[in-house]
Structures are given as C-alpha cells and as structure tokens.
Scaffold this motif. Structure first.
Motif, PDB file in Angstrom:
ATOM      1  N   LEU B  52       1.021  -1.610  -0.181  1.00  0.00           N
ATOM      2  CA  LEU B  52      -0.037   0.212  -0.523  1.00  0.00           C
ATOM      3  C   LEU B  52       0.780   1.531  -0.232  1.00  0.00           C
ATOM      4  O   LEU B  52       0.832   2.392  -0.766  1.00  0.00           O
ATOM      5  N   VAL B  53       1.667   1.008   1.083  1.00  0.00           N
ATOM      6  CA  VAL B  53       2.980   2.244   0.776  1.00  0.00           C
ATOM      7  C   VAL B  53       3.366   2.652  -0.703  1.00  0.00           C
ATOM      8  O   VAL B  53       4.019   3.608  -0.398  1.00  0.00           O
ATOM      9  N   ALA B  54       3.380   1.257  -0.805  1.00  0.00           N
ATOM     10  CA  ALA B  54       4.670   1.165  -2.156  1.00  0.00           C
ATOM     11  C   ALA B  54       4.054   1.759  -3.203  1.00  0.00           C
ATOM     12  O   ALA B  54       4.369   3.468  -3.872  1.00  0.00           O
ATOM     13  N   LEU B  55       2.712   1.823  -3.801  1.00  0.00           N
ATOM     14  CA  LEU B  55       2.023   2.171  -4.646  1.00  0.00           C
ATOM     15  C   LEU B  55       1.754   3.598  -4.808  1.00  0.00           C
ATOM     16  O   LEU B  55       2.070   4.715  -5.321  1.00  0.00           O
ATOM     17  N   GLY B  56       1.248   4.505  -3.054  1.00  0.00           N
ATOM     18  CA  GLY B  56       1.715   5.599  -2.805  1.00  0.00           C
ATOM     19  C   GLY B  56       2.853   6.197  -3.023  1.00  0.00           C
ATOM     20  O   GLY B  56       3.220   7.331  -5.073  1.00  0.00           O
ATOM     21  N   MET B  57       3.917   5.697  -2.836  1.00  0.00           N
ATOM     22  CA  MET B  57       5.819   6.329  -3.098  1.00  0.00           C
ATOM     23  C   MET B  57       6.033   6.355  -4.748  1.00  0.00           C
ATOM     24  O   MET B  57       6.696   7.084  -5.432  1.00  0.00           O
ATOM     25  N   ALA B  58       5.013   4.992  -5.524  1.00  0.00           N
ATOM     26  CA  ALA B  58       5.557   5.544  -6.989  1.00  0.00           C
ATOM     27  C   ALA B  58       5.163   6.080  -7.648  1.00  0.00           C
ATOM     28  O   ALA B  58       5.657   7.101  -8.167  1.00  0.00           O
ATOM     29  N   VAL B  59       3.944   7.006  -7.457  1.00  0.00           N
ATOM     30  CA  VAL B  59       3.352   7.796  -7.812  1.00  0.00           C
ATOM     31  C   VAL B  59       3.839   9.339  -7.503  1.00  0.00           C
ATOM     32  O   VAL B  59       4.213   9.975  -8.039  1.00  0.00           O
ATOM     33  N   VAL B  60       4.362   9.401  -6.014  1.00  0.00           N
ATOM     34  CA  VAL B  60       5.073  10.298  -5.632  1.00  0.00           C
ATOM     35  C   VAL B  60       6.551  10.751  -5.852  1.00  0.00           C
ATOM     36  O   VAL B  60       7.094  11.727  -6.802  1.00  0.00           O
ATOM     37  N   ILE B  61       7.263   9.341  -6.567  1.00  0.00           N
ATOM     38  CA  ILE B  61       7.997   9.026  -6.777  1.00  0.00           C
ATOM     39  C   ILE B  61       7.953   9.129  -8.468  1.00  0.00           C
ATOM     40  O   ILE B  61       9.124  10.087  -9.714  1.00  0.00           O
ATOM     41  N   GLY B  62       7.087   9.295  -9.691  1.00  0.00           N
ATOM     42  CA  GLY B  62       6.954   9.988 -10.850  1.00  0.00           C
ATOM     43  C   GLY B  62       6.537  10.589 -10.904  1.00  0.00           C
ATOM     44  O   GLY B  62       7.254  11.139 -12.065  1.00  0.00           O
ATOM     45  N   THR B  63       6.453  11.807  -9.663  1.00  0.00           N
ATOM     46  CA  THR B  63       6.697  13.269  -9.933  1.00  0.00           C
ATOM     47  C   THR B  63       8.223  13.984 -10.069  1.00  0.00           C
ATOM     48  O   THR B  63       8.532  14.749  -9.666  1.00  0.00           O
ATOM     49  N   LYS B  64       9.005  12.898  -9.337  1.00  0.00           N
ATOM     50  CA  LYS B  64      10.867  12.808  -8.720  1.00  0.00           C
ATOM     51  C   LYS B  64      10.760  13.039  -7.654  1.00  0.00           C
ATOM     52  O   LYS B  64      11.216  14.618  -7.229  1.00  0.00           O
ATOM     53  N   GLY B  65      10.097  12.644  -6.964  1.00  0.00           N
ATOM     54  CA  GLY B  65       9.725  13.131  -5.454  1.00  0.00           C
ATOM     55  C   GLY B  65      10.056  12.099  -4.573  1.00  0.00           C
ATOM     56  O   GLY B  65      10.524  10.732  -5.188  1.00  0.00           O
ATOM     57  N   ILE B  66       9.928  11.830  -3.366  1.00  0.00           N
ATOM     58  CA  ILE B  66      10.119  11.019  -2.086  1.00  0.00           C
ATOM     59  C   ILE B  66       9.268  10.950  -1.263  1.00  0.00           C
ATOM     60  O   ILE B  66       9.541  12.651  -0.756  1.00  0.00           O
ATOM     61  N   ALA B 101      -6.904  12.130   8.742  1.00  0.00           N
ATOM     62  CA  ALA B 101      -5.406  12.979   9.053  1.00  0.00           C
ATOM     63  C   ALA B 101      -4.089  12.177   8.163  1.00  0.00           C
ATOM     64  O   ALA B 101      -3.380  13.539   8.173  1.00  0.00           O
ATOM     65  N   ALA B 102      -4.623  11.654   7.864  1.00  0.00           N
ATOM     66  CA  ALA B 102      -3.251  11.074   6.895  1.00  0.00           C
ATOM     67  C   ALA B 102      -3.277  12.032   5.583  1.00  0.00           C
ATOM     68  O   ALA B 102      -2.157  12.336   4.927  1.00  0.00           O
ATOM     69  N   ALA B 103      -4.580  12.087   4.914  1.00  0.00           N
ATOM     70  CA  ALA B 103      -4.677  13.099   3.724  1.00  0.00           C
ATOM     71  C   ALA B 103      -3.404  14.740   4.002  1.00  0.00           C
ATOM     72  O   ALA B 103      -3.425  14.864   3.251  1.00  0.00           O
ATOM     73  N   VAL B 104      -3.948  14.941   5.515  1.00  0.00           N
ATOM     74  CA  VAL B 104      -4.097  16.390   5.634  1.00  0.00           C
ATOM     75  C   VAL B 104      -2.335  15.824   5.652  1.00  0.00           C
ATOM     76  O   VAL B 104      -1.396  16.935   5.381  1.00  0.00           O
ATOM     77  N   CYS B 105      -1.671  15.359   6.740  1.00  0.00           N
ATOM     78  CA  CYS B 105      -0.070  14.348   6.307  1.00  0.00           C
ATOM     79  C   CYS B 105       0.582  14.631   5.132  1.00  0.00           C
ATOM     80  O   CYS B 105       1.745  15.400   5.196  1.00  0.00           O
ATOM     81  N   GLY B 110       3.071  17.991   0.442  1.00  0.00           N
ATOM     82  CA  GLY B 110       2.624  18.516  -0.705  1.00  0.00           C
ATOM     83  C   GLY B 110       3.078  20.452  -0.326  1.00  0.00           C
ATOM     84  O   GLY B 110       3.608  20.488  -1.804  1.00  0.00           O
ATOM     85  N   ALA B 111       2.315  20.948   0.247  1.00  0.00           N
ATOM     86  CA  ALA B 111       2.820  22.073   0.392  1.00  0.00           C
ATOM     87  C   ALA B 111       4.298  22.308   0.223  1.00  0.00           C
ATOM     88  O   ALA B 111       4.475  23.755  -0.127  1.00  0.00           O
ATOM     89  N   LEU B 112       4.993  21.906   1.178  1.00  0.00           N
ATOM     90  CA  LEU B 112       5.845  22.215   1.516  1.00  0.00           C
ATOM     91  C   LEU B 112       6.879  22.391   0.244  1.00  0.00           C
ATOM     92  O   LEU B 112       7.883  22.924  -0.235  1.00  0.00           O
ATOM     93  N   VAL B 113       6.634  20.866  -0.682  1.00  0.00           N
ATOM     94  CA  VAL B 113       7.583  20.785  -1.963  1.00  0.00           C
ATOM     95  C   VAL B 113       6.877  21.496  -2.584  1.00  0.00           C
ATOM     96  O   VAL B 113       7.438  22.091  -3.611  1.00  0.00           O
ATOM     97  N   GLN B 119      13.270  21.094  -1.111  1.00  0.00           N
ATOM     98  CA  GLN B 119      13.794  19.818  -1.686  1.00  0.00           C
ATOM     99  C   GLN B 119      12.838  18.413  -1.089  1.00  0.00           C
ATOM    100  O   GLN B 119      12.621  18.183  -0.147  1.00  0.00           O
ATOM    101  N   PRO B 120      11.941  17.565  -1.512  1.00  0.00           N
ATOM    102  CA  PRO B 120      11.193  16.168  -1.138  1.00  0.00           C
ATOM    103  C   PRO B 120      12.066  15.494  -0.240  1.00  0.00           C
ATOM    104  O   PRO B 120      11.536  15.231   1.043  1.00  0.00           O
ATOM    105  N   ILE B 121      13.465  15.416  -0.118  1.00  0.00           N
ATOM    106  CA  ILE B 121      13.792  14.215   1.233  1.00  0.00           C
ATOM    107  C   ILE B 121      13.748  15.615   1.960  1.00  0.00           C
ATOM    108  O   ILE B 121      13.836  14.497   3.193  1.00  0.00           O
ATOM    109  N   ILE B 122      14.192  16.716   2.601  1.00  0.00           N
ATOM    110  CA  ILE B 122      14.219  17.528   3.434  1.00  0.00           C
ATOM    111  C   ILE B 122      12.933  17.645   3.413  1.00  0.00           C
ATOM    112  O   ILE B 122      11.807  17.487   5.142  1.00  0.00           O
ATOM    113  N   ALA B 123      12.433  18.203   2.480  1.00  0.00           N
ATOM    114  CA  ALA B 123      10.280  18.386   3.013  1.00  0.00           C
ATOM    115  C   ALA B 123      10.023  17.170   3.955  1.00  0.00           C
ATOM    116  O   ALA B 123       9.232  17.623   4.971  1.00  0.00           O
TER     117      ALA B 123
END
Lengths: 504, 329
Positions: B52-66, B101-105, B110-113, B119-123
């Motif tokens: 589950l976490v990896a699927l969400g991560m795949a989308v974020v990594i798709g945007t060149k984020g993490i 709560a998870a969506a707010v997180c 997203g707001a920071l990045v 930078q995503p890794i710092i944010a």
C-alpha cells in the motif's frame, strides 16, 4: 584573412563538430592574433561555446586543425590545453563561495608531497596570482563575501599562471554592472599588454566596440565574417549576426504580404515586467503573422512568455476577444486558446522520456482537464495525424521523444501546440538549430496556419526569416519594444537600422 | 513493458523455487479455522502494508519526488484510531478520521514541496522526524494510559477473513483498482509522468505541475494512512514509536525493484506490487529457512542489489560478456 600570420596565437582551420541531429560547427576558421582582444559573437546556438570547447580540449572535434603559435596541437583534455597555455573562465563563476579566496586559488592545484598542502607556499603562490592582475583582495576572507566582479577577477587570477598565452572569457560581463565591467576591462587591457591573447564572448555590442581589437561572428555553426572591430560598422555587425540570404521558400512568401485585417484577438496594454521587458502594447489579429525581431537579450523570449503567462507581468492587462482578461498562468492561457512553442526545446519544450504520442497529446489533455481523459485510441489517431501532417520522422508514435533529431523534436513541440487547437500561436525560435529541410517545412506550415485564420507571433533571431514570413514586425532593443513596421516598410535594412538605434 | 517486467518476476519465481527446495511443503495451503492458511497466503497477507505504501510512493516518485514520512503518517493515523475509539466515535467514523489525518499529512508534505519549493527529501524528513512525536502526543489526549482498543470493524478489516480469504487482501485489491483507475483511466498518470519528466516543459504545455505534485503527496499520504489502519488494527494498539518502522525504505525499494526510477517520469503500479512481494517473500523465506534472523537484513540487501543489477541493461551485457569469455577459454 586566410593567410597564416606568423604572430598568430591560435589558428583554427576547418573545424567541424556534429551533435546528434545538428551540425554545431561547420568548417569554421578562427584566428586569434598575438596580444589582441578578440570578440566572438553570435546568437544562442550559433556555435560559440562549441568552438571554445573544441579549442580548450573539452570537446573532441570531428575535423579540422588547431595550431598554437604555428605548432599543430591536439588536446585530449582541458588539462592538456591548460598546460599548453590556454586558460578558460566560464560564465558562471566555478568557485566555492564559502571557502576563502586563498582556498579557492589553491583548490585543485595542490602539488604538495603526499597531497599535503603547504599553506605557506600556497599563500605565496596565491598572492603572486593576485599581484599579476594587480588585485588587492584579502586572501582569508570568504570568496562569497566579495562582489561578483571581484569573484570574477579571482576566477581569472586562478585561471592564469605564468605560462598562460591565451585566455578565454565566456560572457564574463553578464552579471556585472557598468563600473564592475570597466574594472574588468582594465584587467583585460593590462593582460593584453603583457602579451596574452584574449577571446571575449559577449552579446553586448557596446562592449565589443569598447574593448575588442578584432571580432568573429558565427551563425548556425558557420563563420559569417571577421575583421577589425574599428572597421566593422554596427549595422554591418548586426546584419552579420542575424541576417541570412533568403531561401527559395522564404523568397516566395515575401511577395504575398497582406495588410492587417479584422478585429484583434489578443490585445496587450502596457504589459511588462521589471528588469525583463519594459511595458508594451501589442495586438494580434486572426490570419496575421507578426514577426518579433531583436538581438539576443533584447527581450524576444520574455515577450512571448509574458503574453502566455509563463512569466507573470507586473503591469498592464492582456485581453483576448470573447475571453476577457487572460495571461494568469500557462494553463489558463491554454484554456483560453493560446499555445506557446518555447525556444529551449530540451528544457521547456518536451518531456524527453515520454513518447512522441504522449508529448503530442499533453497540451490538449491539459486543456480538457484531468477527468476527461483522451482515450488511447484517440491519442494514437491524433499522434498519427500529426506525424503525417508535419512529416515527423519517427518509426512510430511510441518512441521516446528525446531520441528524435532536433528538427523532429521541434515539430513535436509544434504538433503539441496545434493539437490543442489554439486561436493564437506564439512561436519562439521555431527554426533554431534544425536542418535546412525541416526549416523550410516549418515556414511553409506557419504560412498555412496563418491562412487558416490563426493569429501568429513568431520570435526569431534570423532577420530574413522575419522579413519573409511576417505581415507585421515588432522590433525589440534592450528589453524594450521600439517600434512596429508593416507592409512595404518591412525590409532587412529598416529592421537593422531600428535595432542598431540612433548611434549606429 | 514486457521485457522490463521479466526481471522482478524472475527474481520472485527464483526465490519461491528455492523456498520449495528448502522446505518441501512450502506451497501447502490449508483451511484452518475458516480461513486459508499457508506460506503463500502469509506472504500476501504480510506484504499488504508495504505494498500500500509503495503504491503511493510510486506516484510521488513519478513526480521526481520522494516521501520519507510514510511511516510517521501510518503512526499518526494509528494514534488517531485509538484516540477516537477512546472518545467513543462510531468505528466507521474513526476510519474516516484516520484517513483524513493521513490526507492532511500528505497535504502538508505537498505544500512544502510544491508550494514552498523545498527539496522533497528534506521536506518529508520534517514529518518523518516529527510524525511519531505527534502520534505520541495524540496518545496523551486521553491520558496516555492505555492506547489499546477493541474494534470488531477495524480488526475485521485487518485480520478477519471473508470466504476463507483474508479481508485485507480485499481491501488491498480495492485500493489498488481505485488507484489504477485514478492514474490510468484519468489523465492524472500522464500529468504526473510529464511533471516528473520535465516540470518546466509541462508547465508551458499547460499542466499545473505544482498542483500535480501536491496531489501526488496527498495520494501517498492516504495510502500510508491505510497502511497505518491495517497495522494498528492488527495489534489493536497505538504504538507510534515502532509501527511501520522503516517502511519507507521497503516502499522505495519496492518501487525501484518494480522498475521505477528516482529520476521520476514513470509510474508502474503493477510492478510496484511485485516489488513489494519480492521483499516480503524474501523476508518470509529467511524466517522459514531456519537461518538466524540476524542474517535477514544482509541477505535481503544482497538479493535486492542482485535484482537491481539484473535490471540494468549495461550490467547484464557486461556479465554476459564476462561469462562468454569464461566459456570460450
């Protein structure tokens, strides 16, 4: 010019260099005399940087010869060129701001035993380097605490050593103000007096006339002329930089210029942004091609981006007929019926990893919104249509777009814009860096689109292209719109005179 | 697509075959107490949170984020569950609270990045570090005495079974399909990939690259929230300190094994799930093999390295050439 003079510092003959899809240097000759300041001029993509990189060993040439003081040389790396006496200072200061001046001057030049630096000796050597330029800088202060001009001088000091014969300065004045520039020029003159030859790359014509002894102009990878600066008129120089003989296709168009007709579809009033482009008025009409002419740095790209909302204006209003105020963002402009093909294909034009198909449908998909997906079948149909209509040379629509040649990439950018069915199309350098065949095809296409009722704005660094393909021409100089000409007034001489200004 | 999918699938097959050799009844599946039982089912069951976490991560990594904060987001959603159950909310509503709560997180990341351009890794490091602390503070809302709870509904989602099949596999399948439709049946996938491939060009093309990146982090937050729900309901206690610890690393690994590149620009949802299965199969195999669990992490690292090297065309060619030389000599 072809004869080899004995006192030549550098002689380059018939230099050729190709990158995938583009001939960056085509049979270029370059002569750098002993103790002279030689300005190297040209628009973006003319081949200035490539020529310098070939000279300094950063790039291997495909053909041609290089001689240093009459002796043929072959540099495999920048290190070898440096050892032979050719030093280069690049546009961005390649130093570390947080380190002291001393550390920066010592960096990478530490020849101590076991790699241990003798700071006492380093200090003496650094001081010597600064003295050579007559610079008075505190060695222990962080480099970043000095002005950009001083940083630039330190970079030069670092590049120079006792053996340096040739110094290459790549746009050293780009971020300097007038006072800093004149300080830099002082240093350049004193280096010249000591027998060092300087290659000076710049796009500020005033500086060319102020400092250089001779100049060479490149355009599209070819040398278009060189000579003594004092004997080269400003208009002649501008014509060399952006002029070009008319091709057949373009000559055919020049005849059928039409007068402006109909209501304006886009009206810009007082639109501008501080430091980028002074506020300007502009109207674009359906079925009319407006050319945008000016030198590099005159604000051509900025004007197209301000109109599209890719740069947000800080003054003025932009109105589209039937749509009201526009220009808030690229997305909003696209929705209103505008499209922009940017100058820099790689950085701003294409998503290299995505396929030709995905790149082509991107804008139309953005216009339709994320919920209303263009089906795969429809995507393929549109991509195939565009590939056929624009004669994009690709085996199929699924090829990653970065694997295409420059001209075909440009066509994909154009296809993406056209697929969004715009009423207004802004083209920034649509023929930059592409081969002659694709060049002509794109001009034919521009004309055809116009006939179909599109409003066009075409920014170009090629004056003859502007002359031949525009119904009206907007001229820019020094980030200001200085005028608009139309009909019979559109001639190469008129535009050159306007760009050169009163002091030409 | 086909050729790329071969290597992770091959790795998975090889691991499973080795398992079969080590313990002959590895593939046995029985029915015990009204549900399927066996190693294969166990692998699927345990892989769910990471997948589950990896699927969400795949989308974020798709945007060149993490997103490094997914473990912390799971901890926060778990803490919210215990708190709201203690507060007496209906358990359906508790689930909504946890996911909100998870969506707010995710929106914070997203707001920071996308908003501030950090930078995503710092944010996401910010929430990674602070999130578990936030979870512990949530535990204090009801005195901090006993963060355990009983919930037939939530525990059913996590550890129950329907028609002999663990319920969480249905939950996972549903979420996977939902995400797949969102990415592949709307234009969101194209926009994410365009943004990750070249944000500046996407902007000029009319895609709101910042909004797309923001949405990706919200999606990632939600998926991490679901992982938090499954894990917390499993232990029916809020344990912000250790729940989903290091799950971000497994998730990133799963994406990469599935063929995703940290350079962004592509989303492979199906292959990401395979990646998560490779990791879980490996973990389970090591446990079954009788090797001391101390070896677990090292062996896992070696196998992952091996799969990644296999995926590289260049490395494969190099190895093939070296082997060929051996053979000829």
């Amino acid at each position: 010019m072809q004869k080899e003079t004995p006192q030549s510092a550098v002689t380059m003959r018939g230099i050729r260099k190709a990158f995938p899809g583009v001939q960056a240097l085509d049979d270029v000759d370059f002569d750098l005399g002993a103790s002279e300041i030689h300005a190297l001029l040209g628009e973006n993509g003319a081949g200035k940087s490539t020529l310098i990189k070939v000279l300094t060993g950063a790039l291997a040439r495909d053909g041609g010869e290089i001689a240093l003081q009459g002796q043929p040389v072959e540099f495999a790396s920048t290190g070898e060129a440096q050892a032979a006496g050719i030093s280069t200072v690049y546009q961005e200061v390649n130093l570390i701001p947080a380190m002291s001046v001393l550390q920066n001057l010592t960096l990478g030049k530490t020849g101590g035993r076991f790699g241990v630096i003798s700071w006492r000796r380093a200090r003496a050597q650094a001081q010597e380097k600064l003295d050579r330029l007559g610079l008075k800088v505190d060695l222990d202060r962080a480099l970043g605490s000095h002005s950009v001009a001083v940083q630039q001088m330190v970079a030069i000091a670092r590049a120079l050593d006792a053996e340096t014969r040739v110094l290459v300065l790549d746009e050293p004045t780009a971020s300097l103000d007038a006072q800093e520039t004149s300080a830099l020029f002082e240093v350049m003159r004193s280096l010249k007096e000591r027998g060092i030859s300087i290659v000076f790359i710049t796009h500020f014509l005033d500086q060319v006339y102020e400092i250089s002894d001779r100049l060479t102009v490149l355009r599209n990878g070819r040398k278009v002329g060189s000579g003594r600066t004092a004997e080269t008129g400003r208009q002649e120089l501008i014509a060399m930089m952006i002029g070009r003989e008319l091709g057949e296709v373009e000559a055919a168009f020049a005849g059928e210029r039409r007068a402006a007709e109909g209501e304006p579809v886009l009206t810009a009033r007082n639109v501008g942004r501080k430091r980028l482009l002074q506020p300007f008025d502009l109207e674009l009409r359906a079925g009319e091609a407006v050319g945008l002419s000016g030198l590099l740095g005159s604000g051509r790209t900025e004007m197209t981006k301000l109109l599209f909302g890719a740069i947000r204006p800080d003054s003025g209003t932009l109105e589209m007929r039937g749509k009201g105020r526009v220009g808030a963002s690229p997305g909003a402009s696209l929705e209103a019926g505008m499209a922009l093909c940017p100058e820099d294909r790689k950085a701003e034009g294409l998503v290299g990893e995505l396929s030709v198909r995905e790149n082509i449908v991107l804008s139309m998909q953005a216009k339709r919104g994320w919920l209303n997906r263009v089906s795969r079948a429809e995507q393929e149909k549109i991509a195939d249509e565009m590939i056929r209509a624009l004669a994009i040379a690709t085996p199929d629509a699924e090829k990653p777009v970065r694997q295409l040649s420059g001209g075909n990439q440009q066509k994909v950018v154009l296809a993406r814009a056209l697929a969004s069915q715009p009423r207004i199309l802004l083209l920034d350098e649509p023929t930059r860096g592409i081969d002659v065949g694709a060049h002509a095809e794109i001009l034919v296409l521009i004309r055809k689109l116009c006939a179909e009722g599109l409003a066009l704005l075409v920014a170009s660094s090629e004056i003859d292209e502007v002359v031949s393909s525009s119904d009206r021409v907007v001229v820019l100089r020094d980030r200001r719109k200085i005028g608009e000409i139309s009909g019979g007034e559109i001639t190469r001489d008129n535009i050159v005179t306007m760009i050169a200004g009163n002091d030409g | 697509m086909q050729s790329r999918a071969v290597w992770p699938l091959l790795a998975l097959a090889v691991i499973l075959i080795v398992d079969g050799i080590i313990s002959p009844n590895f593939y046995d599946i029985r029915i015990v107490e009204g549900r399927l039982f066996g190693n294969l089912i166990d692998i699927l069951y345990r892989a769910v949170p990471t997948a589950l976490v990896a699927l969400g991560m795949a989308v974020v990594i798709g945007t060149k984020g993490i997103d490094l904060s997914v473990g912390s987001i799971a901890a926060i959603s778990g803490a919210i569950i215990a708190w709201r159950i203690q507060a007496g909310d209906p358990h359906g509503l508790v689930l909504v609270w946890a996911l909100a709560a998870a969506a707010v997180c995710g929106a914070w990341n997203g707001a920071l990045v996308a908003g501030l351009g950090i930078q995503p890794i710092i944010a996401t490091l910010i929430l990674m570090v602070s999130g578990r602390g936030i979870g512990m503070m949530v535990n204090l809302f009801y005195g901090g005495t006993d963060p355990s709870f009983q919930s037939a509904f939530l525990q059913g989602l996590s550890t129950g079974s329907v028609l002999y099949v663990p319920t969480r596999l249905f939950v996972f399948t549903g979420l996977f399909l939902l995400l797949w439709v969102l990415i592949r049946r709307t234009a969101l996938g194209l926009f994410v990939e365009a943004t990750g491939g070249n944000a500046a060009a996407s902007n000029i093309a009319g895609v709101n690259a910042r909004l797309i990146a923001f949405v990706a982090y919200v999606i990632c937050g939600l998926m991490a929230g679901w992982a938090g729900v499954i894990l917390t309901a499993d232990t029916h206690t809020s344990d912000p300190v250790s729940v989903a610890l290091y799950i971000e690393l497994d998730a990133i690994l799963a994406v990469v094994i599935g063929g995703g590149s940290l350079a962004g620009g592509r989303i492979y949802l199906g292959m990401t799930v395979i990646g998560a299965l490779v990791i879980q199969t490996l973990t389970t195999s090591i446990l079954i093999s009788g090797l001391p669990p101390e070896y677990n992490l090292i062996i896992k690292a070696l196998v992952v390295l091996f799969v990644l090297v296999l995926q590289s065309d260049k490395a494969r060619q190099g190895i093939a050439a070296a082997l060929w030389r051996r053979v000829r000599q």
